[in-house]
Design a protein around this motif. Structure first.
Motif, PDB file in Angstrom:
ATOM      1  N   GLY A 107       0.815  -1.195   0.000  1.00  0.00           N
ATOM      2  CA  GLY A 107       0.000   0.000   0.000  1.00  0.00           C
ATOM      3  C   GLY A 107       0.854   1.253   0.000  1.00  0.00           C
ATOM      4  O   GLY A 107       2.086   1.212  -0.123  1.00  0.00           O
ATOM      5  N   GLU A 108       0.201   2.387   0.171  1.00  0.00           N
ATOM      6  CA  GLU A 108       0.891   3.666   0.145  1.00  0.00           C
ATOM      7  C   GLU A 108       1.331   4.086   1.554  1.00  0.00           C
ATOM      8  O   GLU A 108       0.810   3.588   2.552  1.00  0.00           O
ATOM      9  CB  GLU A 108      -0.022   4.733  -0.455  1.00  0.00           C
ATOM     10  CG  GLU A 108      -0.382   4.494  -1.908  1.00  0.00           C
ATOM     11  CD  GLU A 108      -1.215   5.626  -2.470  1.00  0.00           C
ATOM     12  OE1 GLU A 108      -1.636   6.509  -1.685  1.00  0.00           O
ATOM     13  OE2 GLU A 108      -1.409   5.646  -3.707  1.00  0.00           O
ATOM     14  N   VAL A 109       2.259   4.998   1.551  1.00  0.00           N
ATOM     15  CA  VAL A 109       2.647   5.619   2.821  1.00  0.00           C
ATOM     16  C   VAL A 109       1.530   6.594   3.172  1.00  0.00           C
ATOM     17  O   VAL A 109       1.290   7.563   2.433  1.00  0.00           O
ATOM     18  CB  VAL A 109       3.995   6.350   2.707  1.00  0.00           C
ATOM     19  CG1 VAL A 109       4.332   7.039   4.032  1.00  0.00           C
ATOM     20  CG2 VAL A 109       5.095   5.386   2.300  1.00  0.00           C
ATOM     21  N   PRO A 110       0.807   6.375   4.289  1.00  0.00           N
ATOM     22  CA  PRO A 110      -0.358   7.211   4.577  1.00  0.00           C
ATOM     23  C   PRO A 110       0.034   8.629   4.980  1.00  0.00           C
ATOM     24  O   PRO A 110       1.071   8.854   5.607  1.00  0.00           O
ATOM     25  CB  PRO A 110      -1.044   6.475   5.731  1.00  0.00           C
ATOM     26  CG  PRO A 110       0.052   5.738   6.412  1.00  0.00           C
ATOM     27  CD  PRO A 110       1.011   5.338   5.321  1.00  0.00           C
ATOM     28  N   ASP A 111      -0.829   9.582   4.618  1.00  0.00           N
ATOM     29  CA  ASP A 111      -0.587  10.962   5.034  1.00  0.00           C
ATOM     30  C   ASP A 111      -0.558  11.085   6.555  1.00  0.00           C
ATOM     31  O   ASP A 111       0.067  12.002   7.103  1.00  0.00           O
ATOM     32  CB  ASP A 111      -1.672  11.881   4.469  1.00  0.00           C
ATOM     33  CG  ASP A 111      -1.545  12.061   2.959  1.00  0.00           C
ATOM     34  OD1 ASP A 111      -0.509  11.633   2.409  1.00  0.00           O
ATOM     35  OD2 ASP A 111      -2.474  12.614   2.351  1.00  0.00           O
ATOM     36  N   ALA A 112      -1.238  10.170   7.232  1.00  0.00           N
ATOM     37  CA  ALA A 112      -1.308  10.222   8.701  1.00  0.00           C
ATOM     38  C   ALA A 112       0.073  10.166   9.343  1.00  0.00           C
ATOM     39  O   ALA A 112       0.283  10.661  10.453  1.00  0.00           O
ATOM     40  CB  ALA A 112      -2.181   9.088   9.220  1.00  0.00           C
ATOM     41  N   ILE A 113       1.026   9.610   8.631  1.00  0.00           N
ATOM     42  CA  ILE A 113       2.369   9.488   9.201  1.00  0.00           C
ATOM     43  C   ILE A 113       3.010  10.859   9.372  1.00  0.00           C
ATOM     44  O   ILE A 113       3.922  11.034  10.195  1.00  0.00           O
ATOM     45  CB  ILE A 113       3.231   8.553   8.321  1.00  0.00           C
ATOM     46  CG1 ILE A 113       4.270   7.814   9.184  1.00  0.00           C
ATOM     47  CG2 ILE A 113       3.919   9.316   7.192  1.00  0.00           C
ATOM     48  CD1 ILE A 113       4.922   6.647   8.480  1.00  0.00           C
ATOM     49  N   CYS A 114       2.531  11.838   8.601  1.00  0.00           N
ATOM     50  CA  CYS A 114       3.091  13.188   8.691  1.00  0.00           C
ATOM     51  C   CYS A 114       2.718  13.880  10.000  1.00  0.00           C
ATOM     52  O   CYS A 114       3.287  14.931  10.334  1.00  0.00           O
ATOM     53  CB  CYS A 114       2.619  14.039   7.514  1.00  0.00           C
ATOM     54  SG  CYS A 114       3.085  13.389   5.887  1.00  0.00           S
ATOM     55  N   GLN A 115       1.752  13.324  10.719  1.00  0.00           N
ATOM     56  CA  GLN A 115       1.339  13.923  11.987  1.00  0.00           C
ATOM     57  C   GLN A 115       2.224  13.481  13.158  1.00  0.00           C
ATOM     58  O   GLN A 115       2.051  13.972  14.274  1.00  0.00           O
ATOM     59  CB  GLN A 115      -0.120  13.562  12.272  1.00  0.00           C
ATOM     60  CG  GLN A 115      -1.085  14.086  11.232  1.00  0.00           C
ATOM     61  CD  GLN A 115      -2.529  13.774  11.578  1.00  0.00           C
ATOM     62  OE1 GLN A 115      -2.940  13.872  12.728  1.00  0.00           O
ATOM     63  NE2 GLN A 115      -3.297  13.395  10.555  1.00  0.00           N
TER      64      GLN A 115
END
Length: 719
Positions: A607-615
């Motif tokens: 899958g993709e690297v989720p945007d949530a990781i930026c938090q």
């Protein structure tokens, strides 16, 4: 992976520092010397010192000078009044008594003179060699006698002479006067040799005293610590103490100063970093009255007995002298962090029966534990870690009924623990890390009901973890790393409700995580890395205090459990090198208040690297390499401004390398190779000061000159 060799992350227990957890920062229980400080004993002054009446009033406190002076003047005036007051002569009784006494005194003097003349005459008649003559007799001066006295003498002398002088003189000389003595020999010559001088006698007595604890060769050989200490006591010590067999406390005081002198010279005292007041001639325990501090590293009892001797990183070098064991009142003996302090632990250390704390660690001691050590029945703390000691633990260690902390880390001790029960001790900490103990972990360790800290890592234990370990209800830390343990983790471990640190990495443990692990609500660290554990990872949602979870290099399967995302104190999540699948949970943003290190490398994540990781704005380390991740890297990645390491290599990521990476000013290492990125690297990324930057710059990525440290091609060849 290429970074695995350098990433061996510690388990949060500060093992390399010798401090196992935050609650063990006071593992060295030796209190500061100030706690032992008390007013020094008021010792008797040395016998050679002048008695108090001969001290000038300059030595007295200022407030007393006036009273002393007045007292002297008053005494003088009273004495003068006794002789000058006219009323004295008006009292006939006093006058008569005084004159009688004075007249008697004169008669005695005159009688002695007359007798001397007669004896001289007699000696002359008998050929005596006596040389006294009338010229030798000093003339009397009676001019100062009151004028009234002569008128009384004629009536007194006749009546008193018969009673004071013999009626006849002896016809011969006394037998004690030799008749054939040589003419040049005085009559007062001694008949025997004179005794030794006080100084010589003191020297002999000191030598005799020191021979009770040192050998004659050591005392007489120039340059030995014993010889140097002897010379100090003989010639340099300002106290100038002299042995007195009738005063045992004085004898012990002298021995104490001598022993400290031997210790000073045996451990290279002249090279110590801090040698304040040592061998300065004043009392070793300090003198609060005269504002003289104790010798550094020493604390004493109120009676002036050395009670503590402690040095940390003070450049002690040499060996601990055997004489130190004569300090019978020593309770705390701590010498740590001295790599040049060598040799064995003194054989007779068992003579120090009051010893409570013995810490000889981070030195270079060799040999074995002396047998006498096992008879120190007041011992509470024993730490000899990080030396080169060897041998086994004697079963007599069970004699140490007061022992609470036993730390033998970093030596070469061997043997089986089943030989040593220690069940009669009050052990709270047992640390045997980094030795060569072997055999099984004995089940009888569960008899140590008071044990809180158990460290058996870095040995050669080969067995299963005994189920009886669940009976150790007070256990707070359990570390079993780097052994040959096998079998499964017993479910009984869940009974350790007070356990905070659980570590058994680098073994051969198999099976699944015990379900009871979820109920150990006080756990802060779980480290079960580098084993053969399998099955799915437990949700562990009840472990609200968990800070560190290390499960890397096992065989766990399934997805990353959502339950882990609810741990609001989790700082390190290390799940690399397993067989995990699925995607990175989008709920990972719930760890944003605590997570600092995230390791998901070497799995089968997709899958993709989720945007949530930026938090995860506290994140400092992010390892997502060697998975099956795809899609573009989110541009919000630049918000991770605290990130120091970012590894994304060996995935299927594509698109342009986000220029927002230039906002990550803390970034030091960036690994993007073996992906499908394309385009030119932004110059801003090159200007943030990366120490390592790996990219496919021999393929689809273009790096500005000097920007990428390592370039790889499409077949994985990097240069």
């Amino acid at each position: 992976s290429r970074y695995h060799a350098s990433v061996d992350v510690e388990d949060g227990l500060c093992a390399n520092l010798g401090i196992r957890d935050t609650n063990m920062s006071n593992v060295d229980l030796a209190p500061p010397p100030e706690q032992y400080r008390s007013p020094p004993e008021q010792y008797q002054p040395p016998k050679y010192a002048p008695p108090t009446p001969y001290l000038s009033d300059k030595t007295l406190p200022i407030s007393n000078k006036r009273s002393v002076s007045n007292s002297k003047n008053s005494k003088k005036s009273r004495d003068c009044k006794s002789f000058s007051d006219d009323r004295f002569w008006q009292n006939p009784n006093k006058r008569r008594n005084y004159l009688l006494i004075f007249g008697t005194f004169l008669l005695v003097v005159i009688g002695g003179i007359v007798g001397g003349l007669v004896v001289t005459k007699s000696k002359s008649d008998h050929g005596s060699t006596a040389t006294m003559s009338v010229e030798d007799v000093p003339a009397l001066d009676i001019s100062s006698v009151p004028s009234s006295v002569p008128s009384l003498l004629p009536t007194m002398i006749p009546s008193m002479l018969p009673s004071m002088l013999p009626s006849t003189l002896p016809s011969t000389l006394p037998t004690t006067v030799p008749t054939n003595a040589p003419s040049n020999t005085p009559s007062t010559s001694p008949t025997s040799q004179p005794s030794s001088s006080p100084t010589e006698q003191r020297d002999l007595n000191l030598m005799k005293l020191f021979l009770t604890i040192s050998t004659e060769d050591d005392l007489k050989t120039p340059g030995t610590p014993q010889n140097l200490a002897l010379n100090y006591i003989l010639y340099q010590d300002k106290l100038h103490l002299s042995p007195d067999s009738s005063n045992p406390s004085l004898q012990q005081r002298i021995l104490q100063r001598y022993i400290l002198g031997v210790f000073y010279h045996s451990t290279g005292g002249s090279q110590w970093k801090d040698q304040e007041n040592w061998l300065n001639g004043w009392t070793e325990c300090g003198d609060e009255v005269n504002f003289r501090p104790a010798w550094t590293g020493i604390a004493c009892s109120a009676q002036g007995q050395v009670r503590a001797l402690a040095f940390d990183n003070n450049n002690l070098q040499g060996t601990i002298p055997s004489e130190i064991t004569v300090l019978a009142h020593l309770e705390n003996f701590i010498l740590k962090n001295h790599p040049s302090l060598t040799g064995p632990i003194p054989e007779h250390i068992g003579d120090m029966r009051q010893l409570r704390q013995l810490g000889l660690y981070d030195n270079d001691h060799t040999g074995t534990l002396p047998i006498g050590l096992y008879f120190l029945d007041h011992l509470v703390f024993l730490n000899v870690a990080n030396n080169r000691l060897q041998g086994t633990i004697d079963s007599r260690i069970n004699n140490l009924s007061m022992l609470q902390k036993l730390i033998l880390d970093g030596n070469d001790f061997t043997g089986h623990l089943h030989q040593t029960t220690m069940s009669d001790t009050q052990l709270k900490m047992l640390s045997l890390s980094g030795n060569s103990f072997s055999g099984s972990i004995p089940s009888h360790l569960s008899n140590l009901a008071s044990l809180e800290l158990l460290y058996l890592d870095g040995n050669q234990f080969k067995s299963e973890i005994p189920s009886e370990i669940g009976l150790m209800a007070n256990l707070r830390s359990l570390v079993l790393d780097h052994n040959n343990l096998d079998g499964s983790i017993p479910d009984e471990i869940g009974q350790l409700h007070g356990l905070r640190f659980l570590s058994a990495r680098n073994n051969s443990l198999t099976g699944e995580l015990p379900a009871s692990l979820e109920y150990m609500s006080r756990l802060e660290t779980i480290n079960l890395a580098s084993n053969k554990l399998s099955g799915t990872i437990l949700a562990l949602g009840n472990l609200s205090k968990l800070k560190h979870l290390y499960l890397y290099q096992n065989k766990f399967t399934g997805s990353i459990p959502e339950g882990l995302m609810g741990m609001d104190r989790l700082e390190v999540l290390f799940l690399s090198s397993n067989e995990l699948s699925g995607g990175i949970p989008s709920s990972i943003h719930t760890l944003s208040n605590s997570l600092e290190q995230l390791y998901l490398s070497d799995n089968d994540l997709d899958g993709e690297v989720p945007d949530a990781i930026c938090q995860l704005t506290k994140l400092e380390v992010l390892f997502l390499d060697e998975n099956e991740l795809s899609g573009e890297l989110p541009s919000c990645i630049g918000e991770l401004t605290k990130l120091r390491q970012l590894y994304l290599f060996s995935n299927r990521l594509s698109g342009r390398i986000p220029s927002e990476i230039e906002q990550m000013t803390s970034l030091e290492e960036l690994g993007l190779e073996d992906n499908n990125f394309s385009g030119r690297v932004n110059n801003g990324i090159c200007s943030i000061g990366l120490t390592e930057f790996w990219a496919d710059c021999n393929g689809e990525v273009t790096c500005p000159t000097g920007c990428c440290s390592t370039c790889c091609n499409s077949v994985g060849v990097c240069s």
